[in-house]
Design a protein around this motif. Structure first.
Motif, PDB file in Angstrom:
ATOM      1  N   GLY A  42      52.479  13.799  32.347  1.00  0.00           N
ATOM      2  CA  GLY A  42      52.151  15.211  32.165  1.00  0.00           C
ATOM      3  C   GLY A  42      53.353  16.126  32.086  1.00  0.00           C
ATOM      4  N   GLY A  43      54.547  15.584  32.249  1.00  0.00           N
ATOM      5  CA  GLY A  43      55.739  16.411  32.203  1.00  0.00           C
ATOM      6  C   GLY A  43      56.007  17.098  33.532  1.00  0.00           C
ATOM      7  N   ASN A  44      56.745  18.160  33.466  1.00  0.00           N
ATOM      8  CA  ASN A  44      57.134  18.917  34.648  1.00  0.00           C
ATOM      9  C   ASN A  44      55.950  19.772  35.099  1.00  0.00           C
ATOM     10  N   ALA A  45      55.019  19.158  35.835  1.00  0.00           N
ATOM     11  CA  ALA A  45      53.774  19.832  36.185  1.00  0.00           C
ATOM     12  C   ALA A  45      53.231  19.290  37.500  1.00  0.00           C
ATOM     13  N   ILE A  46      52.232  19.986  38.010  1.00  0.00           N
ATOM     14  CA  ILE A  46      51.534  19.576  39.231  1.00  0.00           C
ATOM     15  C   ILE A  46      50.033  19.559  38.962  1.00  0.00           C
ATOM     16  N   MET A  47      49.270  19.016  39.901  1.00  0.00           N
ATOM     17  CA  MET A  47      47.813  19.039  39.806  1.00  0.00           C
ATOM     18  C   MET A  47      47.287  20.233  40.592  1.00  0.00           C
ATOM     19  N   SER A  48      46.412  20.997  39.974  1.00  0.00           N
ATOM     20  CA  SER A  48      45.794  22.135  40.650  1.00  0.00           C
ATOM     21  C   SER A  48      44.799  21.649  41.705  1.00  0.00           C
ATOM     22  N   ALA A  49      44.784  22.351  42.818  1.00  0.00           N
ATOM     23  CA  ALA A  49      43.744  22.132  43.825  1.00  0.00           C
ATOM     24  C   ALA A  49      42.742  23.281  43.802  1.00  0.00           C
ATOM     25  N   ILE A  50      42.909  24.186  42.843  1.00  0.00           N
ATOM     26  CA  ILE A  50      41.978  25.305  42.663  1.00  0.00           C
ATOM     27  C   ILE A  50      41.052  25.008  41.489  1.00  0.00           C
ATOM     28  N   ASP A  51      41.642  24.704  40.338  1.00  0.00           N
ATOM     29  CA  ASP A  51      40.853  24.257  39.185  1.00  0.00           C
ATOM     30  C   ASP A  51      40.709  22.747  39.369  1.00  0.00           C
ATOM     31  N   PHE A  52      39.751  22.360  40.191  1.00  0.00           N
ATOM     32  CA  PHE A  52      39.734  21.013  40.749  1.00  0.00           C
ATOM     33  C   PHE A  52      38.302  20.536  40.940  1.00  0.00           C
ATOM     34  N   GLY A  53      38.081  19.268  40.689  1.00  0.00           N
ATOM     35  CA  GLY A  53      36.798  18.636  40.971  1.00  0.00           C
ATOM     36  C   GLY A  53      37.016  17.409  41.838  1.00  0.00           C
ATOM     37  N   LEU A  54      36.002  17.055  42.594  1.00  0.00           N
ATOM     38  CA  LEU A  54      36.084  15.917  43.490  1.00  0.00           C
ATOM     39  C   LEU A  54      34.731  15.233  43.525  1.00  0.00           C
ATOM     40  N   ASP A  55      34.736  13.901  43.463  1.00  0.00           N
ATOM     41  CA  ASP A  55      33.492  13.157  43.567  1.00  0.00           C
ATOM     42  C   ASP A  55      33.739  11.924  44.416  1.00  0.00           C
ATOM     43  N   VAL A  56      32.736  11.515  45.168  1.00  0.00           N
ATOM     44  CA  VAL A  56      32.819  10.338  46.028  1.00  0.00           C
ATOM     45  C   VAL A  56      31.543   9.533  45.847  1.00  0.00           C
ATOM     46  N   ASP A  57      31.695   8.240  45.665  1.00  0.00           N
ATOM     47  CA  ASP A  57      30.555   7.326  45.584  1.00  0.00           C
ATOM     48  C   ASP A  57      30.861   6.077  46.390  1.00  0.00           C
ATOM     49  N   VAL A  58      29.831   5.440  46.890  1.00  0.00           N
ATOM     50  CA  VAL A  58      29.939   4.111  47.487  1.00  0.00           C
ATOM     51  C   VAL A  58      29.124   3.200  46.593  1.00  0.00           C
ATOM     52  N   ILE A  59      29.782   2.160  46.068  1.00  0.00           N
ATOM     53  CA  ILE A  59      29.114   1.236  45.151  1.00  0.00           C
ATOM     54  C   ILE A  59      29.220  -0.183  45.690  1.00  0.00           C
TER      55      ILE A  59
END
Length: 159
Positions: A114-131
């Motif tokens: 991604g280059g000189n960048a970080i991951m946003s924690a504001i524009d952010f999604g999260l999902d959790v599953d147990v399979i």
């Protein structure tokens, strides 16, 4: 006054009244933790920890505790909730361990791809599953989906 953070709120307020009532019932019974544990068939240290709100107590033991202390099972059912244990909670500890172990590698890959960048924690999604996998093992799948944010280049370089 500084507002409480989430951990302080959960540790200090969640079930604090119920835990005080439970401790009072134990004291009124005249039983110590060893005696109470023997009567309900559990380890005394585990039981003492449960009385501090730090253990999940199966419903059958909630009922046994109530019966042994001579109180309504409505006074012990709260123990059947999974407690918040701060950073010592096994799940939270492992998540910290994952980020401590793999975080630098994830950072390098984000910069490579991604280059000189970080991951946003504001524009952010999260999902959790147990399979269940092909071998019948249960697996936890956690997906972080954060917007890639290039570092701002404001002012004269190097900024």
């Amino acid at each position: 006054m500084t507002p409480m953070n989430n951990e302080e709120y959960l540790l200090k307020l969640q079930f604090s009244d119920e835990l005080k009532e439970l401790e009072a019932a134990k004291k009124a019974s005249g039983l110590n933790f060893e005696q109470l544990a023997e009567k309900i068939g559990v380890n005394k240290v585990w039981l003492a920890s449960a009385f501090k709100g730090q253990q999940w107590v199966p419903e059958e033991y909630c009922i046994k505790i109530a019966k042994t202390l001579g109180i309504s099972s409505e006074k012990t059912v709260f123990l059947n909730n999974h407690p918040y244990k701060g950073n010592t909670d096994p799940i939270l500890y492992r998540l910290h361990e994952v980020l401590d172990t793999y975080g630098p590698a994830i950072k390098d890959i984000i910069h490579e791809q991604g280059g000189n960048a970080i991951m946003s924690a504001i524009d952010f999604g999260l999902d959790v599953d147990v399979i269940e996998d092909a071998e019948g093992n249960h697996r936890v799948i956690i997906k972080f989906d954060g917007k890639l944010l290039p570092y701002a280049k404001k002012g004269k370089y190097p900024w």
